[in-house]
Enzyme design. Structure first.
Site, short mmCIF file in Angstrom:
data_model
loop_
_atom_site.label_atom_id
_atom_site.label_comp_id
_atom_site.label_asym_id
_atom_site.label_seq_id
_atom_site.Cartn_x
_atom_site.Cartn_y
_atom_site.Cartn_z
N ASP A 137 18.37 -34.32 -21.71
CA ASP A 137 17.53 -35.40 -22.24
C ASP A 137 16.61 -35.90 -21.14
O ASP A 137 17.08 -36.39 -20.12
CB ASP A 137 18.42 -36.53 -22.76
CG ASP A 137 17.64 -37.68 -23.39
OD1 ASP A 137 16.40 -37.61 -23.44
OD2 ASP A 137 18.28 -38.65 -23.83
N ASP A 139 18.53 -43.47 -29.38
CA ASP A 139 18.71 -44.11 -28.07
C ASP A 139 18.95 -45.61 -28.22
O ASP A 139 18.11 -46.31 -28.79
CB ASP A 139 17.48 -43.88 -27.20
CG ASP A 139 17.39 -42.45 -26.70
OD1 ASP A 139 18.37 -41.98 -26.10
OD2 ASP A 139 16.35 -41.81 -26.91
#
Length: 241
Positions: free
Chosen positions: A192, A48
């Protein structure tokens, strides 16, 4: 790769892929952590990237990607939460990313950004926030390798899953299946945000095949510091019939 096959009832087997998010890892031991998730059966490393501009948080960049690349053989799945996005794509490709996904709101020209990812030898993904419509796929799905649906609002780990996203997963799966049935390219459907052992089965039934899990994985280590047990439980729960 450790992906298992899921009987979809759609005439084919669909692989199940687990992508632990290193946002929840112990950064003082990041090298050990990524090695442990691969040894435990992870299919991808989810990476991320936040810029404190597109989202209100700041995380990691290409140097960290480059540092972990020699440590694992599984693909690195980079999720860019940055704006503007194009300048970082070549840097992450050079650092060893295999998949690069971005948010359409962060690109001036979505088609051009997809092309830039592909031109640098990576698979391309488009990320849709909970309130971002699936209409973005109307003119992009045939160019994508992955659609990532956010089941939390991006910016921080450890948030709760938004149940309303399940219907969006079903709709996205229907679009992908129609494309494949018409002879088009297969596309992974990734989810996610708030994915855990107690909801992953429902998400898989809705049509997701690739699951990002952060705190659910890194918050449940085995006694030896590995992650085999939690990854096994997640995979078993996701392999619905």
């Amino acid at each position: 790769m450790h992906a298992t096959e899921l009987n979809t009832g759609h005439g084919s087997q669909r692989a199940i892929r687990l992508a632990p998010s290193i946002l929840s890892a112990d950064f003082a031991r990041l090298g050990e952590e990524v090695c442990a998730i691969e040894a435990g059966g992870a299919d991808l490393v989810h990476f991320d990237v936040m810029d404190n501009h597109y989202v209100p948080n700041l995380t990691i960049g290409p140097l960290v990607c480059e540092a972990i690349r020699p440590l694992v053989s599984i693909p690195i799945d980079v999720h860019l939460m940055v704006e503007p996005v194009d300048a970082l794509i070549p840097l992450f490709a050079k650092a060893g990313a295999n998949i690069i996904s971005f948010h359409p709101e962060a690109s001036r020209h979505v088609d051009r950004t997809i092309g830039l990812i592909r031109d640098h030898g990576c698979k391309a993904g488009l990320v849709l926030n909970p309130a971002t419509p699936l209409g973005w796929l109307d003119h992009t799905l045939d160019q994508l390798d992955l659609v990532l649906l956010m089941s939390v609002n991006p910016g921080f780990g450890g948030q709760a899953f938004i149940p309303g996203v399940l219907d969006k997963v079903r709709q996205a799966r229907a679009r992908i299946d129609r494309q494949v049935d018409a002879g088009g390219r297969p596309v992974w459907l990734e989810i996610d945000g708030g994915v855990k052992a107690d909801n992953i089965a429902a998400i898989a039934r809705a049509g997701a095949d690739t699951f990002v899990a952060g705190s659910a994985v890194f918050g449940a280590p085995d006694a030896d510091g590995g992650y085999s047990s939690i990854l096994y439980r997640l995979r078993e729960a996701a392999t619905v019939t």
